[in-house]
Design a protein around this motif. Sequence first.
Motif, PDB file in Angstrom:
ATOM      1  N   UNK A  25       0.665  -1.185   0.007  1.00  0.00           N
ATOM      2  CA  UNK A  25      -0.054  -0.214  -0.246  1.00  0.00           C
ATOM      3  C   UNK A  25       0.830   1.258  -0.157  1.00  0.00           C
ATOM      4  N   UNK A  26       2.130   1.216   0.333  1.00  0.00           N
ATOM      5  CA  UNK A  26       3.090   2.251   0.171  1.00  0.00           C
ATOM      6  C   UNK A  26       2.582   3.384   1.198  1.00  0.00           C
ATOM      7  N   UNK A  27       2.535   4.538   0.865  1.00  0.00           N
ATOM      8  CA  UNK A  27       2.406   5.569   1.795  1.00  0.00           C
ATOM      9  C   UNK A  27       0.802   5.612   2.462  1.00  0.00           C
ATOM     10  N   UNK A  28       0.160   5.079   1.456  1.00  0.00           N
ATOM     11  CA  UNK A  28      -1.376   5.094   1.974  1.00  0.00           C
ATOM     12  C   UNK A  28      -1.651   4.134   3.023  1.00  0.00           C
ATOM     13  N   UNK A  29      -0.924   3.238   3.295  1.00  0.00           N
ATOM     14  CA  UNK A  29      -1.116   2.230   4.220  1.00  0.00           C
ATOM     15  C   UNK A  29      -0.905   2.878   5.782  1.00  0.00           C
ATOM     16  N   UNK A  30       0.235   3.993   5.749  1.00  0.00           N
ATOM     17  CA  UNK A  30       0.441   4.537   6.979  1.00  0.00           C
ATOM     18  C   UNK A  30      -0.708   5.734   7.210  1.00  0.00           C
ATOM     19  N   UNK A  31      -1.695   6.043   6.444  1.00  0.00           N
ATOM     20  CA  UNK A  31      -2.395   7.095   6.497  1.00  0.00           C
ATOM     21  C   UNK A  31      -3.826   6.491   6.572  1.00  0.00           C
ATOM     22  N   UNK A  32      -4.035   5.284   6.386  1.00  0.00           N
ATOM     23  CA  UNK A  32      -5.553   4.926   6.440  1.00  0.00           C
ATOM     24  C   UNK A  32      -5.540   3.637   7.339  1.00  0.00           C
ATOM     25  N   UNK A  33      -6.809   3.465   7.961  1.00  0.00           N
ATOM     26  CA  UNK A  33      -6.981   2.280   8.733  1.00  0.00           C
ATOM     27  C   UNK A  33      -7.877   1.403   7.988  1.00  0.00           C
ATOM     28  N   UNK A  34      -7.178   0.572   6.902  1.00  0.00           N
ATOM     29  CA  UNK A  34      -7.895  -0.574   6.460  1.00  0.00           C
ATOM     30  C   UNK A  34      -7.652  -1.668   6.949  1.00  0.00           C
ATOM     31  N   UNK A  35      -7.138  -2.038   7.704  1.00  0.00           N
ATOM     32  CA  UNK A  35      -7.081  -3.385   8.546  1.00  0.00           C
ATOM     33  C   UNK A  35      -8.379  -3.489   9.386  1.00  0.00           C
ATOM     34  N   UNK A  36      -8.904  -4.584   9.293  1.00  0.00           N
ATOM     35  CA  UNK A  36     -10.312  -4.694  10.174  1.00  0.00           C
ATOM     36  C   UNK A  36     -10.143  -6.016  11.180  1.00  0.00           C
ATOM     37  N   UNK A  37     -10.665  -5.295  12.504  1.00  0.00           N
ATOM     38  CA  UNK A  37     -10.521  -6.511  13.346  1.00  0.00           C
ATOM     39  C   UNK A  37     -12.111  -6.584  13.756  1.00  0.00           C
ATOM     40  N   UNK A  38     -12.753  -7.800  13.560  1.00  0.00           N
ATOM     41  CA  UNK A  38     -14.135  -8.069  13.970  1.00  0.00           C
ATOM     42  C   UNK A  38     -14.077  -8.859  15.346  1.00  0.00           C
ATOM     43  N   UNK A  39     -14.795  -8.425  16.336  1.00  0.00           N
ATOM     44  CA  UNK A  39     -14.880  -9.068  17.280  1.00  0.00           C
ATOM     45  C   UNK A  39     -16.365  -9.571  17.726  1.00  0.00           C
ATOM     46  N   UNK A  40     -16.574 -10.769  18.009  1.00  0.00           N
ATOM     47  CA  UNK A  40     -17.727 -11.281  18.380  1.00  0.00           C
ATOM     48  C   UNK A  40     -17.901 -11.979  19.752  1.00  0.00           C
ATOM     49  N   UNK A  41     -18.456 -11.134  20.515  1.00  0.00           N
ATOM     50  CA  UNK A  41     -18.606 -11.683  22.030  1.00  0.00           C
ATOM     51  C   UNK A  41     -19.483 -12.759  22.143  1.00  0.00           C
ATOM     52  N   UNK A  42     -18.874 -13.988  21.886  1.00  0.00           N
ATOM     53  CA  UNK A  42     -19.428 -15.244  21.981  1.00  0.00           C
ATOM     54  C   UNK A  42     -20.185 -15.494  23.489  1.00  0.00           C
ATOM     55  N   UNK A  43     -19.418 -15.590  24.464  1.00  0.00           N
ATOM     56  CA  UNK A  43     -19.785 -15.682  25.596  1.00  0.00           C
ATOM     57  C   UNK A  43     -20.989 -14.723  26.036  1.00  0.00           C
ATOM     58  N   UNK A  44     -20.999 -13.772  25.911  1.00  0.00           N
ATOM     59  CA  UNK A  44     -22.039 -12.902  26.495  1.00  0.00           C
ATOM     60  C   UNK A  44     -23.046 -12.500  25.541  1.00  0.00           C
ATOM     61  N   UNK A  45     -23.088 -13.275  24.491  1.00  0.00           N
ATOM     62  CA  UNK A  45     -23.986 -12.906  23.140  1.00  0.00           C
ATOM     63  C   UNK A  45     -25.360 -13.423  23.681  1.00  0.00           C
ATOM     64  N   UNK A  46     -26.455 -12.599  23.560  1.00  0.00           N
ATOM     65  CA  UNK A  46     -27.811 -12.562  23.960  1.00  0.00           C
ATOM     66  C   UNK A  46     -28.876 -13.161  22.822  1.00  0.00           C
ATOM     67  N   UNK A  47     -28.321 -13.391  21.808  1.00  0.00           N
ATOM     68  CA  UNK A  47     -28.984 -13.784  20.569  1.00  0.00           C
ATOM     69  C   UNK A  47     -29.009 -15.597  20.493  1.00  0.00           C
ATOM     70  N   UNK A  48     -27.944 -16.115  20.799  1.00  0.00           N
ATOM     71  CA  UNK A  48     -27.728 -17.601  20.581  1.00  0.00           C
ATOM     72  C   UNK A  48     -28.508 -17.999  21.549  1.00  0.00           C
TER      73      UNK A  48
END
Length: 139
Positions: A25-48
């Motif tokens: 990504x070159x310089x762009x990778x230093x300026x943008x937050x393109x990495x994604x971290x998805x968190x699913x709280x399985x233990x505290x989930x209320x829909x399952x």
Amino acid sequence: MLIGGRWFLPEHELRWQFVAAPGPGGQKVNKTASSVRLVFPLRSSTVLEPELKARLLARLSRQLTAEGELLVVVHESRSQWYNRQLALAKLAEILERALVERKVRRPTRPTAGSIRRRLADKAHHARLKRERGSGIGEE
């Protein structure tokens, strides 16, 4: 989000975090937050359902954090939107794989024919090795 064609996981159960991504990504990778971290709280989930949650907790125990959260990190693309799509697909795949009912293996006995063939093959192999000989002291 539909999982396994039977269970629905609403968006409000998911937490998104965005950070600067490593890789191309070159310089762009230093300026943008393109990495994604998805968190699913399985233990505290209320829909399952409780039995569904118990099965997921048991099968995914190694992949969960101490708080009982399932993390999916994606930084394959320069596009945050594309990485979000990949993270959702990856989460769905992990959950679907964990929900598959495993067949119970029932041990079987070998058939008479397979026993006969195995013993004949062993005898043939032993005969070949015996005929080969060491060659030392033979004249």
